[in-house]
Design a protein around this motif. Structure first.
Motif, PDB file in Angstrom:
ATOM      1  N   MET A   1       0.830  -1.309  -0.025  1.00 11.34           N
ATOM      2  CA  MET A   1       0.161   0.018  -0.119  1.00 11.34           C
ATOM      3  C   MET A   1       0.984   1.218   0.172  1.00 11.34           C
ATOM      4  O   MET A   1       1.690   1.422   0.679  1.00 11.34           O
ATOM      5  CB  MET A   1      -1.016   0.051   1.412  1.00 11.34           C
ATOM      6  CG  MET A   1      -1.906   1.061   1.417  1.00 11.34           C
ATOM      7  SD  MET A   1      -2.895   1.123  -0.120  1.00 11.34           S
ATOM      8  CE  MET A   1      -3.977   2.617   0.194  1.00 11.34           C
ATOM      9  N   LYS A   3       1.089   5.600   0.267  1.00  8.42           N
ATOM     10  CA  LYS A   3       0.188   6.721   0.515  1.00  8.42           C
ATOM     11  C   LYS A   3       1.040   7.858   0.139  1.00  8.42           C
ATOM     12  O   LYS A   3       2.174   8.073   0.022  1.00  8.42           O
ATOM     13  CB  LYS A   3       0.054   6.657   2.025  1.00  8.42           C
ATOM     14  CG  LYS A   3      -1.415   5.867   2.572  1.00  8.42           C
ATOM     15  CD  LYS A   3      -1.554   6.293   3.582  1.00  8.42           C
ATOM     16  CE  LYS A   3      -2.660   5.400   4.116  1.00  8.42           C
ATOM     17  NZ  LYS A   3      -3.203   5.847   5.633  1.00  8.42           N
ATOM     18  N   ALA A   8      -5.063   7.687   0.059  1.00  9.21           N
ATOM     19  CA  ALA A   8      -4.479   6.138  -0.036  1.00  9.21           C
ATOM     20  C   ALA A   8      -5.016   6.034  -1.499  1.00  9.21           C
ATOM     21  O   ALA A   8      -6.138   6.542  -2.231  1.00  9.21           O
ATOM     22  CB  ALA A   8      -5.636   5.320   0.748  1.00  9.21           C
ATOM     23  N   ASP A  33      -8.366  -2.996   4.317  1.00  5.55           N
ATOM     24  CA  ASP A  33      -7.924  -1.801   4.672  1.00  5.55           C
ATOM     25  C   ASP A  33      -6.764  -1.435   3.874  1.00  5.55           C
ATOM     26  O   ASP A  33      -5.636  -2.377   3.882  1.00  5.55           O
ATOM     27  CB  ASP A  33      -7.770  -1.853   6.295  1.00  5.55           C
ATOM     28  CG  ASP A  33      -7.348  -0.394   6.655  1.00  5.55           C
ATOM     29  OD1 ASP A  33      -6.053  -0.161   6.410  1.00  5.55           O
ATOM     30  OD2 ASP A  33      -7.965   0.338   7.334  1.00  5.55           O
ATOM     31  N   GLY A  34      -6.631  -0.273   3.181  1.00  4.69           N
ATOM     32  CA  GLY A  34      -5.425  -0.019   2.387  1.00  4.69           C
ATOM     33  C   GLY A  34      -3.999   0.115   3.454  1.00  4.69           C
ATOM     34  O   GLY A  34      -2.807   0.162   2.876  1.00  4.69           O
ATOM     35  N   THR A  35      -4.262   0.604   4.761  1.00  5.72           N
ATOM     36  CA  THR A  35      -3.105   0.635   5.410  1.00  5.72           C
ATOM     37  C   THR A  35      -2.616  -0.645   6.317  1.00  5.72           C
ATOM     38  O   THR A  35      -1.403  -0.963   6.100  1.00  5.72           O
ATOM     39  CB  THR A  35      -3.201   1.609   6.452  1.00  5.72           C
ATOM     40  OG1 THR A  35      -3.633   2.855   5.882  1.00  5.72           O
ATOM     41  CG2 THR A  35      -1.925   1.819   7.462  1.00  5.72           C
ATOM     42  N   THR A  36      -3.423  -1.354   6.732  1.00  5.73           N
ATOM     43  CA  THR A  36      -3.030  -2.591   7.405  1.00  5.73           C
ATOM     44  C   THR A  36      -3.261  -3.883   6.730  1.00  5.73           C
ATOM     45  O   THR A  36      -2.790  -4.820   6.995  1.00  5.73           O
ATOM     46  CB  THR A  36      -4.120  -2.637   8.583  1.00  5.73           C
ATOM     47  OG1 THR A  36      -5.356  -2.908   8.158  1.00  5.73           O
ATOM     48  CG2 THR A  36      -3.939  -1.271   9.516  1.00  5.73           C
ATOM     49  N   TYR A  90     -14.529   4.913   5.396  1.00  8.96           N
ATOM     50  CA  TYR A  90     -13.792   4.464   4.208  1.00  8.96           C
ATOM     51  C   TYR A  90     -14.536   5.213   2.969  1.00  8.96           C
ATOM     52  O   TYR A  90     -15.789   5.652   2.930  1.00  8.96           O
ATOM     53  CB  TYR A  90     -13.647   2.930   3.894  1.00  8.96           C
ATOM     54  CG  TYR A  90     -12.911   2.352   4.811  1.00  8.96           C
ATOM     55  CD1 TYR A  90     -11.352   2.179   4.881  1.00  8.96           C
ATOM     56  CD2 TYR A  90     -13.260   1.689   6.102  1.00  8.96           C
ATOM     57  CE1 TYR A  90     -10.870   1.462   5.727  1.00  8.96           C
ATOM     58  CE2 TYR A  90     -12.907   0.973   6.769  1.00  8.96           C
ATOM     59  CZ  TYR A  90     -11.195   0.867   6.837  1.00  8.96           C
ATOM     60  OH  TYR A  90     -10.427   0.249   7.693  1.00  8.96           O
ATOM     61  N   THR A 122      -9.266  -2.688  -1.911  1.00  7.19           N
ATOM     62  CA  THR A 122      -8.603  -2.010  -1.010  1.00  7.19           C
ATOM     63  C   THR A 122      -9.281  -0.632  -0.879  1.00  7.19           C
ATOM     64  O   THR A 122      -9.313   0.177  -1.760  1.00  7.19           O
ATOM     65  CB  THR A 122      -7.021  -1.833  -1.674  1.00  7.19           C
ATOM     66  OG1 THR A 122      -6.521  -3.101  -1.814  1.00  7.19           O
ATOM     67  CG2 THR A 122      -6.410  -1.021  -0.060  1.00  7.19           C
ATOM     68  N   GLY A 124      -9.628   2.823   0.989  1.00  2.00           N
ATOM     69  CA  GLY A 124      -8.884   4.072   1.633  1.00  2.00           C
ATOM     70  C   GLY A 124      -9.753   5.104   2.253  1.00  2.00           C
ATOM     71  O   GLY A 124     -10.858   5.121   2.468  1.00  2.00           O
ATOM     72  N   SER A 213      -8.478  12.770   0.127  1.00  2.00           N
ATOM     73  CA  SER A 213      -8.442  11.923   1.644  1.00  2.00           C
ATOM     74  C   SER A 213      -8.358  13.166   2.595  1.00  2.00           C
ATOM     75  O   SER A 213      -7.478  13.827   2.560  1.00  2.00           O
ATOM     76  CB  SER A 213      -7.601  10.891   1.890  1.00  2.00           C
ATOM     77  OG  SER A 213      -7.812   9.757   1.000  1.00  2.00           O
TER      78      SER A 213
END
Length: 316
Positions: A1, A3, A8, A33-36, A90, A122, A124, A213
C-alpha cells in the motif's frame, strides 16, 4: 500500500477461477484496509447491470461485508460495482480497472458466467465535496436539493453520505474515495433543471471534481428553471393508473427528470426538471409492451415542449 499526501491509493484485483464442484458461479468480494491489509467489515456492495442506467439504490436490499470482509453472491451477468462504508470511515467509489473512480463511465465491467469471480477491493480514507446551491436567476439559495455522486433515479430515497441543502443552500457529500468525481444536481420537485458539475446539461459534458482524503472540495451549482414536456396519453389502459414513463438523455441514457405527473381525468401527462438536451421517451402500461416515442425530443431549460402525445396501439 502506498500513501501520497494522505490519500490512499486503492487497488483492485479481480481473479476469475474455475468454480469448484460445490461452488455456484457468482462474485466473491473481499474488502481490505489499505493501510493494514485487514478485512473491512460493513462495506456495502451496489451492483449495477446494463439495464440500471448507472442508478445505485442503497435503500433496497444490498449485501454488506461481514467480519471476514467478504460478500458472496450468485449473479452471473455483467455488472459495475459501487461500494460504500456504512459508517463513512472509508471512501465510497465505483470499482475501476486500476483503483477507485467517481465516474460511472470509468468503472470496470465484471462478469461471472461459469466461474466464481473473486474481486479484492482496497479501501482508503475518505474526503468530501461541499458547496452552495443557488437559483441562477435570483441568486437565492435553494433548499432541499440532494446532489448525487452517481446518476440519479427518478426519485430520491436517501444516499450514503449525502446531506441535502439547507435553507442557506449548503449541501455536503461525505465519505467519498480520493478520486475524480462528477456530481449530479437533481431537483426532484421539478422546479429546476437537472444539471451536472460545471453547470453541464448531461454527464458527458460534466466537469470532474478531485476529492482528496481528509479534505473538503468546494463545488457550487447555479440552477436554471426547468424545461417541461406535456402531452396526451392516447388509448392508455386503465386511464393511465399503472402507466410508467421514462425520459432519458439521448446520449448518456441517464434519467433526465423526476417521475412524470399523470392526470387520469384529462388523460394528460407532464415531465418537468428538464435541462437543454435531446431526450428519448419510453412508456408502458399494465399488460402492454414498452413503447418508444418515434423520435428524440429537443427540450430547453425554462421552456415547455407541448403536444408530445404518447400513443398506445388499440388493445385487444
Amino acid at each position: 500500500m502506498i500513501k501520497a499526501m494522505g490519500a490512499a491509493l486503492v487497488a483492485v484485483v479481480a481473479l476469475a477461477v474455475p468454480a469448484a464442484a460445490q461452488e455456484m458461479p457468482g462474485f466473491e468480494m473481499s474488502f481490505v484496509d489499505g493501510t493494514t491489509g485487514a478485512p473491512v467489515e460493513n462495506v456495502c456492495l451496489g451492483m449495477v447491470d446494463e439495464s440500471d442506467r448507472g442508478v445505485v439504490e442503497p435503500q433496497l436490499m444490498v449485501q454488506c461485508s461481514d467480519s471476514s470482509g467478504k460478500v458472496r453472491n450468485y449473479y452471473t451477468n455483467r455488472h459495475r460495482f459501487y461500494v460504500w462504508s456504512k459508517d463513512g470511515s472509508y471512501g465510497s467509489h465505483w470499482v475501476g480497472p486500476h483503483g477507485p473512480t467517481g465516474v460511472f463511465a470509468r468503472a470496470k465491467w465484471f462478469e461471472a458466467k461459469d466461474r466464481v469471480t473473486r474481486v479484492t477491493v482496497t479501501m482508503g480514507a475518505p474526503g468530501e465535496i461541499a458547496g452552495i446551491v443557488t437559483d441562477s436567476t435570483t441568486g437565492a439559495p435553494v433548499a432541499g436539493l440532494c446532489p448525487m455522486p452517481t446518476p440519479a433515479g427518478k426519485g430520491f430515497g436517501g444516499f450514503p453520505g449525502v446531506t441535502c441543502s439547507n435553507d442557506a443552500g449548503e449541501y455536503k457529500i461525505s465519505g467519498l474515495a480520493a478520486a475524480d468525481w462528477v456530481v449530479q444536481f437533481a431537483d426532484f420537485t421539478g422546479k429546476y433543471a437537472w444539471e451536472w458539475s460545471g453547470n453541464a446539461p448531461n454527464r458527458l459534458a460534466a466537469s470532474t471534481v478531485r476529492v482528496r482524503s481528509g479534505a473538503t472540495t468546494a463545488l457550487g451549482a447555479k440552477l436554471q428553471p426547468a424545461g417541461q414536456i406535456t402531452g396526451k396519453l392516447v388509448n392508455v389502459p386503465d386511464r393511465g393508473q399503472y402507466t410508467s414513463i421514462d425520459v432519458v438523455n439521448r446520449w448518456t441514457g441517464d434519467f433526465a427528470s423526476p417521475r412524470p405527473v399523470k392526470d387520469s381525468t384529462t388523460l394528460t401527462y407532464s415531465v418537468t426538471g428538464l435541462n437543454t438536451q435531446l431526450v428519448e421517451i419510453s412508456y408502458v402500461a399494465m399488460g402492454t409492451p414498452r413503447y418508444e416515442y418515434p423520435e428524440p425530443v429537443r427540450v430547453t431549460a425554462g421552456r415547455t415542449t407541448p403536444d408530445i402525445d404518447l400513443v398506445f396501439p388499440p388493445q385487444s
